[in-house]
Design an enzyme around this catalytic site. Structure first.
Site, PDB file in Angstrom:
ATOM      1  CB  THR A 123     -10.321 101.551 -30.562  1.00 42.17           C
ATOM      2  OG1 THR A 123     -10.764 101.194 -29.251  1.00 42.17           O
ATOM      3  CG2 THR A 123     -11.525 101.913 -31.412  1.00 42.17           C
ATOM      4  N   GLY A 124      -9.889 100.377 -33.559  1.00 45.11           N
ATOM      5  CA  GLY A 124      -9.587 100.744 -34.932  1.00 45.11           C
ATOM      6  C   GLY A 124      -9.460  99.534 -35.834  1.00 45.11           C
ATOM      7  CB  SER A 125      -9.117  99.331 -39.513  1.00 42.82           C
ATOM      8  OG  SER A 125      -7.928 100.105 -39.638  1.00 42.82           O
ATOM      9  N   GLY A 169      -3.390 100.433 -32.612  1.00 44.64           N
ATOM     10  CA  GLY A 169      -2.897 101.075 -33.820  1.00 44.64           C
ATOM     11  C   GLY A 169      -2.572 102.540 -33.593  1.00 44.64           C
ATOM     12  N   GLY A 227      -8.386 108.855 -34.086  1.00 47.82           N
ATOM     13  CA  GLY A 227      -9.267 108.943 -35.245  1.00 47.82           C
ATOM     14  C   GLY A 227     -10.590 108.239 -35.007  1.00 47.82           C
ATOM     15  CD  GLU A 245      -7.269 104.657 -28.849  1.00 41.10           C
ATOM     16  OE1 GLU A 245      -7.838 103.982 -29.715  1.00 41.10           O
ATOM     17  OE2 GLU A 245      -6.733 105.756 -29.089  1.00 41.10           O
ATOM     18  CE  LYS A 262      -3.126 104.706 -40.514  1.00 37.47           C
ATOM     19  NZ  LYS A 262      -3.257 103.610 -41.483  1.00 37.47           N
TER      20      LYS A 262
END
EC number: 5.3.1.6
Length: 226
Positions: A32-34, A86, A100, A107, A125
């Site tokens: 999940t995430g950008s 990510g 986040g 996850e 990161k």
């Protein structure tokens, strides 16, 4: 390169990493995430080379389905050769802070099942010490105040993430002011607080591979052998 370009580069690197290993009956774990969203978009062109995916969030599941990629319940899956996701922070040991996007519990479950966890992140990161990014802790709603008091005893500053309900119907405390030098120990300690579902430290089961987007290209790091 911009941050978006670095994310695109690591998403492509992750695709290149797994492509030679794809099989018709293989199911992939997708995060999940950008950066994960970019990876899903790239993966769509190769959907005929594998069976489907298990996703860590409803948002990723909808994106996968939109590309015509079957999404499976983890309970119906025997194995996941790869999990691609990510991170919000990563250190040299490939210990991570994640969550986040409030999908940390799913996850972490998928990470536990996967044979190989491939983390994709841009250079922002990469940290020496985890904790500048607030550490998410998913909590049962009735336990939020109790968990917050226990976190204060550990030196953290917990803040309730307003208007956030996880896919599991729980709440998030974001913990500030931590300098995490022993991530596995803190992960275990937080998870032992009554009312904690899990926390966003991925150290007891870290990433196996980190694909890190830098201005000099994508750097590949591997977890140290125990």
């Amino acid at each position: 390169m911009t941050q978006d370009e670095l994310k695109q580069a690591v998403a492509q690197a992750a695709l290149d990493y797994i492509l030679p290993h794809l099989e018709d009956d293989m199911i992939l774990g997708i995060g999940t995430g950008s950066t994960a969203r970019l990876f899903i978009d790239l993966l769509a062109a190769h959907k005929g080379k594998f069976d489907g995916a298990v996703s860590s969030s409803e948002a990723s599941s909808e994106q996968l389905k939109g590309h015509g990629i079957p999404v499976y319940d983890l309970n119906s899956v025997d194995s996941l050769p790869f999990y691609i996701d990510g991170a919000d922070e990563a250190n040299a040991q490939l210990h991570l802070i994640k969550g986040g996007g409030a999908a940390l519990t799913r996850e972490k479950i998928i990470t536990a099942v996967a044979d190989k966890f491939i983390c994709i992140a841009d250079a922002s990161k990469d940290v020496d010490v985890l904790g500048k990014f607030p550490l998410p802790v998913e909590v049962i709603p009735m336990a939020r105040a109790h968990v917050a008091r226990e976190i204060v005893k550990l030196g953290g500053n917990p803040v309730h993430r307003q208007d956030c309900v996880t896919d599991n119907g729980c709440q998030i405390l974001d913990v500030y002011d931590l300098a995490i030098h022993d991530a596995p120990a803190l992960e275990a300690k937080l998870n032992n607080i009554a009312g904690v579902v899990t926390n966003g430290l991925f150290a007891l089961r870290p990433a196996d591979v980190l694909l890190l987007g830098t201005t000099n290209g994508v750097e590949t790091r591997f977890a140290a052998k125990p």
